[in-house]
Design an enzyme around this catalytic site. Structure first.
Site, PDB file in Angstrom:
ATOM      1  N   SER A 125       0.861  -1.172   0.000  1.00  0.00           N
ATOM      2  CA  SER A 125       0.000   0.000   0.000  1.00  0.00           C
ATOM      3  C   SER A 125       0.896   1.220   0.000  1.00  0.00           C
ATOM      4  O   SER A 125       1.848   1.291   0.771  1.00  0.00           O
ATOM      5  CB  SER A 125      -0.882  -0.002   1.250  1.00  0.00           C
ATOM      6  OG  SER A 125      -1.386   1.294   1.495  1.00  0.00           O
ATOM      7  N   LYS A 185       2.381  -2.299   5.119  1.00  0.00           N
ATOM      8  CA  LYS A 185       1.375  -3.320   4.759  1.00  0.00           C
ATOM      9  C   LYS A 185       1.988  -4.462   3.943  1.00  0.00           C
ATOM     10  O   LYS A 185       2.790  -4.252   3.053  1.00  0.00           O
ATOM     11  CB  LYS A 185       0.245  -2.685   3.939  1.00  0.00           C
ATOM     12  CG  LYS A 185      -0.778  -1.898   4.723  1.00  0.00           C
ATOM     13  CD  LYS A 185      -1.526  -2.684   5.783  1.00  0.00           C
ATOM     14  CE  LYS A 185      -2.660  -3.530   5.306  1.00  0.00           C
ATOM     15  NZ  LYS A 185      -3.831  -2.922   4.806  1.00  0.00           N
ATOM     16  N   ASN A 221      -0.148  -7.377   2.477  1.00  0.00           N
ATOM     17  CA  ASN A 221      -1.470  -7.996   2.416  1.00  0.00           C
ATOM     18  C   ASN A 221      -1.416  -9.403   1.835  1.00  0.00           C
ATOM     19  O   ASN A 221      -0.724  -9.643   0.859  1.00  0.00           O
ATOM     20  CB  ASN A 221      -2.400  -7.134   1.558  1.00  0.00           C
ATOM     21  CG  ASN A 221      -2.732  -5.820   2.228  1.00  0.00           C
ATOM     22  OD1 ASN A 221      -2.778  -5.734   3.453  1.00  0.00           O
ATOM     23  ND2 ASN A 221      -2.951  -4.790   1.426  1.00  0.00           N
ATOM     24  N   ARG A 262     -34.886 -34.335 -22.909  1.00  0.00           N
ATOM     25  CA  ARG A 262     -33.948 -33.209 -22.802  1.00  0.00           C
ATOM     26  C   ARG A 262     -34.646 -32.061 -22.098  1.00  0.00           C
ATOM     27  O   ARG A 262     -35.818 -31.803 -22.345  1.00  0.00           O
ATOM     28  CB  ARG A 262     -33.404 -32.787 -24.180  1.00  0.00           C
ATOM     29  CG  ARG A 262     -32.348 -33.820 -24.648  1.00  0.00           C
ATOM     30  CD  ARG A 262     -31.449 -33.344 -25.766  1.00  0.00           C
ATOM     31  NE  ARG A 262     -32.155 -33.455 -27.017  1.00  0.00           N
ATOM     32  CZ  ARG A 262     -32.287 -32.453 -27.905  1.00  0.00           C
ATOM     33  NH1 ARG A 262     -31.716 -31.277 -27.651  1.00  0.00           N
ATOM     34  NH2 ARG A 262     -32.962 -32.634 -29.023  1.00  0.00           N
TER      35      ARG A 262
END
Lengths: 457, 457, 457, 457
Positions: C279, C285, C287, C318
């Site tokens: 980030s 960060k 993640n 069908r």
């Protein structure tokens, strides 16, 4: 009480009051309430003799009927309303053979079953709305109390910027408000009688069908819809979807709490109740029993909602298979939603927080979560690009060298040239970078109260 | 509804207009509309320079971006808003490096993605509401025209009492009305911007966050909610549930039509369109292609709704896995609902009926479906029990001996003693035993018009 | 490449190879492979001229057809096989009008679509099996390497007894093994041609139908089933359920990793890839992008499996709606499973662990997780009841006073009377209380190898 | 399938034997069987005294325990195995305080619950396999008997080519065979004990854990898996998916029968049982009660399977919410599958057919369903194109003028020039255009017998 499979687990997953609303007896009573109200309505309109109606009404009590016998006949008849009507006729006939002819007059078995279901749903919604009101109050309290309780905001299960616990609770509160609003709105569509006779034309009542419908609805304190909805199921399936949304929102509360309650996080705890969530061989255990039950409900309800949606394309005037698929699924959703709500209420009302640990966890990030605050302060002084670069490298050093960001920054000439130690200290203080947390809590409280007024039970 | 594989089948399952609303470009444009409005709002409030805003706005057009490049970066970033913001910054920076610093200012990637989604949902709802209005009109027409078109009412896929085709259509119309009402109501909750910054506190905007939110919302013609709803997903999942109910109701229309269209029933037909539903080796074939597509949608949407409900318990301030599960599921629901609606509109608008065959099918029951009418007429004359017994045995004879009930009754002295031939003929005439079909149609039309006024697009 | 809605997100959710298997072109090619093999088979059996077959085969290449044109015609025809067969006939007829008469001879459109699907499924299963084999190898490596890497075992998200990382990985490995076994087993049922003609009787081929079926199957390297399965869908829906189980098992890996990767736990990490999971405003960060994508798949696949199961009761020879509901749902499951597997492979292959942090987290429990070990040692010396009571109170003190259990125990005369300090130290050492972790890892490896041998791709 | 509410409906939806397998008492007994076998195993290995084991075993009978009391404690403990173990300890201790210490030794509550579940599943699978075997036999009989019973084959709910009822039944039989095969295969994975202790390491049993596991498994006649599978749920969820496939296949039978049983079709009927499927006011009604119950199950099971799949990503060593979501969902699937199978057995065993009506319905198409046969016969005589055109126009005339195709053809010189009246009659005879129906029935029977031998119960 019987020996069925889930009594054992009901305490975890179903609120006792909801279990009563959806027990076998209550299902019978719902249908009998329909039959009694139908007789009263027809007597009032002079369609059947008042005496006959009185006689019929006197027998419309579930405890007068032998459940097992009706259950057995249900297997053959295909639904319980048929044998129940027969048993009611027999019971009335034993006293007054003429009155017996007026039982269930002009109605079809689905009229009784669906109206009975709606009566059960009305009670269920009342119960849920009352509990939602209580949960809302408990959450309002949390928002009020913890407007300044600072903790790590987490995204992707990783630390992001600080938030307040009040703001977290405000999010939960918002979902409760919207759940109340939805239940309030759907009642207009869902709380209606079912009354159409065999194919919805009310043919056997000649021209009196709508009159009967009106009185019948009034007797049951439900609305009379424009038409019978034997194969238009959106009215009741909407209840399921609204409870699906509610259970999902409760699941969100439970998800958050169970994560906060992890040993390594330890910021919030379900109430300590003797014998709850412990383990004899692991005395330190404090299991989030309530959250587990809520999450189980939030895992189970979606599939049940899908069942009801998938069952909607029902055939012609009355369906084959789809309607039958609803009979246990919709009650189950109500039960699971009520259980999740009951657990959420207990957990939220008894919630204990550890603000010190919240602070410690924040501190463990060594201030890097406040990088943005520092960069924003530096930007006007050194330019945005330089500010960003300075802070990014400082953060990296803080992480690599296990230092506090503040300490790293204080060693950077380019930073200290512009910002004093006290300014840096202020910037690295989580409680100073909460944005509009307080205002947002106030907005959430105001919005909830607005909804609450409009959705008063 | 995965990328490349669906172009081939889109024509059956998705309305072209909805496909455009939910194509890749439109997803980018939704996010770019957010970025543009954010810049404009911040310029208006003096938070960023007006020049910078103008520059940013000028770049917020999806066709300026290389889709493949953003797609590639999405794989690493975890969502498309991050690379899109970067690409937008680069594009702005190429002209004005200072302006580039104000792109996406104070927002988080989820703010852009969710607001973009809401913009797409708004367009989707408008499209659906317009088509619902058209379907409602077509159904009103059917109710009007066929208030006296008599056909067999069928329950459990078996003949029951007669109904009118108008009443059948009135039931369909009712579900369309309630669908419109629900969409109208939920817009208040769903059509809101997402704006909270990294953890919902709007921290990087200092005290200006709510001001920015207000102008941003006004720019996008959406509402500003009390709080960010990054992990409170009920607002948008409610859209999914409402479309689930709608698709189920459309499935009901398709179920009825495909059953009526069976060779052995042959009472109603999808419009005959050259090349539609035929078979080269079986020249008699007239396949209900529209109904099949609608039923396929009604089969698929429930599982997708369940997915969204199951994804609701999202973690903390922004979730992990649950949010991502929404990205394709919610658009897919909109697409399938739109396709079902498009098909329903075509089928209903071009519907052809065969009232003669309806009469013949009714006649094929030899009048036994009118047993109730005869018994009700006999009851005051011979007593209810005797009436019931007489009619039941007459029906059995009619069925066993392949005779008309009328003929059997005319051979029964106990019947002819009380009822003349002409009275019996009247009683055995289906059109004489339609109950309140006409009144109910009128009620349904009135109710629909009431809702339509309130839910005007 | 076209502008559809999900190209943007494909990189996260779908493996590129699987996307190719299930793109529009590949769907056409699957059907064309059927047509080509059918012509070859009929030529081999002398049913159609060899020249005609050669001509037909030469046109059976998807790139020869205009996708948009077939898509448009699909809307009218109700499925893509009908217009594709027409387009193929036209293409052949342009060169040889007589040969064109032998295109698609004796087959029905569903024969082409289903066989084409099975060809796609075969490629999909091969791809999945290869990736599963690679994931299995990576997990075997983890089990080997971390047989003695000790960490907290956690139940109810709370600390329980210590385990090894090897044992955790062994659990994951086991699920991969069983997934391979299931895919191996179901191929016998699923990898069969569809060949029945209009109603499954192969009527237009006279007595040659089964002969043609045999050669056709041989040509396509598929098996010939006992019967056409036009409305018996369990063969292919089983593939969906097996992939549902697989995706759920991969979700388990992702759940564990995303929890271990929490800042407050920090024991295991997805690989660090530049630009992945970061980030810009929050430089710290990291993640779990891969885990999020896997969890999204594990959230989405169950609803899709439910769709396929719900679509199974198809009508007569069908179906109507149910079959159509499969067309995009089954490919979507394959795509999502492949994407989850691709992500799992990347994550597991590049996994980084922090054994020091594992130790620290264990230490943070101050030894109370070893209460059971101490109690078991004391039992023979003081009696089981006394042992249990002693340890329980010691644990409580350790927790209340933030002391190590070892230190508390060393202050208890009743304990030190029986156990020396070194004995106590040994008992409070997590690595000493791992039970059969090593043996169990060895069992898991052996079991996996056994399955792997039997399920060799 | 919540407790009290379902007794009333059980007769429709659950087989009595399956209800017994999954009642509360049986759930307790499953756990007690685990506890008893554990004690016996540990005594055999000299880990606990033989006397203590005998004492423990003597108390392991569900009827000795107060269900309500355990249910109440479950609410606090979070699962029923914890209070059950306590109650067992108390019961043993009342007689022999020393023996009580050896109850549940080395196990965790999930060991007892999961092993108990597997014991229930084993009984459930046996029951289902037995019923499947009976259904298979009934279907084999139908295939045998009706190999030449001709009826309309229907696709898209429209007439296509003729088929035989035997071939229809052969399709049903095939799905039963594959269901048996799947159940047979999965038992190897699913019928294993759960035994791992708190975190799967069997730590409290020192080096004896696997020895205990081996004897424990032998005692319970289950297999010992490589590892505990506390959070690897694919073993049991696979049972759910296999039953999902089975219920879908049974739904297919019910779909066909309910359509064939329509008044306007009237070719096949559920058995006539007094009081079953009738209506007092509509004496002609013959409702397909069994088919409705089966279709209800086929509508409900998919959502429950999705629940179990969605619950698979369970946390660490023992999960939170996901496991709990299984507790009622898996039993419910077993119950619904058993009920659908019970109903299918009754319906198929008592099925009555109306071959005359089948012929009449075929005749009602006036021969146009045989267009293909005529065209194939004409092709060698007039060229394929001309043959096709001739027949297509003849069909159109037959439909437009309500004439038999045969009669139209006899008026066409271009036809009669090549085909004699007797040849035309032969071509327009449905029983002459059944393709390989008989051979395919034989193949299906052979295939079923092959599977049956391998999957012997």
């Amino acid at each position: 009480m019987n020996g069925n499979s889930d009594t054992l687990l009901d305490g975890l997953f179903v609120s006792p009051a909801m279990r009563e609303i959806f027990c076998d007896r209550a299902r019978l009573q719902g249908m009998l309430d329909f039959e009694a109200a139908l007789a009263r309505a027809q007597a009032e309109l002079g369609i059947i003799p008042a005496d006959a109606a009185a006689r019929i009404v006197s027998h419309c009590r579930a405890e007068h009927f032998e459940l097992v016998q009706i259950a057995t006949a249900t297997t053959r008849a295909g639904n319980p309303a048929i044998p129940l009507a027969k048993a009611l006729i027999d019971a009335v006939a034993a006293e007054d053979i003429e009155a017996a002819r007026f039982v269930h007059f002009g109605a079809t078995s689905q009229d009784a079953m669906d109206t009975g279901l709606v009566l059960q749903l009305r009670a269920a919604l009342e119960l849920l709305e009352t509990d939602l009101q209580r949960l809302g109050s408990a959450l309002e309290e949390l928002v009020h109390t913890h407007g300044k309780t600072v903790l790590l905001g987490r995204t992707w299960l990783q630390p992001a910027l600080p938030v307040t616990f009040g703001l977290k609770a405000a999010g939960w509160l918002g979902s409760v408000g919207r759940a109340r609003e939805r239940l309030h709105e759907l009642k207009r569509r869902a709380l209606v009688i079912q009354f159409g006779g065999a194919t919805g034309t009310l043919a056997s009542l000649g021209k009196r069908g709508i009159d009967v419908g009106n009185v019948l609805a009034r007797e049951l304190k439900l609305a009379l819809p424009d038409l019978a909805w034997h194969t238009q199921r959106d009215r009741v399936v909407e209840v399921a979807t609204a409870l699906g949304l509610l259970t999902g929102s409760l699941g969100k509360i439970a998800r958050d709490l169970s994560l906060l309650m992890q040993w390594e996080v330890a910021e919030a705890f379900e109430p300590r109740v003797p014998g709850r969530g412990g383990s004899s061989t692991m005395p330190h255990k404090r299991n989030p029993v309530g959250s587990a039950a809520i999450l189980a409900a939030a895992t189970r309800v979606p599939g049940l909602v899908a069942t009801l949606l998938a069952a909607m394309p029902q055939e012609h005037e009355r369906g084959l298979g789809g309607w039958q698929a609803e009979w246990e699924s919709l009650p189950e959703i109500c039960c699971l939603a009520s259980g999740a709500l009951m657990q959420a209420l207990q957990v939220v009302q008894g919630l204990s927080l550890d603000p010190a640990r919240m602070g410690a966890n924040l501190a463990s990030t060594r201030g890097v979560v406040l990088a943005e605050a520092v960069a924003l302060a530096l930007a006007p002084l050194v330019g945005r690009a330089a500010a960003h670069a300075l802070v990014e490298s400082a953060c990296q050093r803080a992480l690599d060298e296990s230092k506090a960001l503040l300490d790293v920054l204080r060693e950077e000439d380019e930073v200290t040239r512009h910002l004093s130690t006290s300014e840096l200290e202020r910037l690295c203080e989580p409680s100073g970078y909460l944005g509009l947390s307080e205002e947002l809590c106030a907005r959430a409280l105001a919005e909830y109260r607005r909804i609450a007024r409009r959705s008063e039970v």
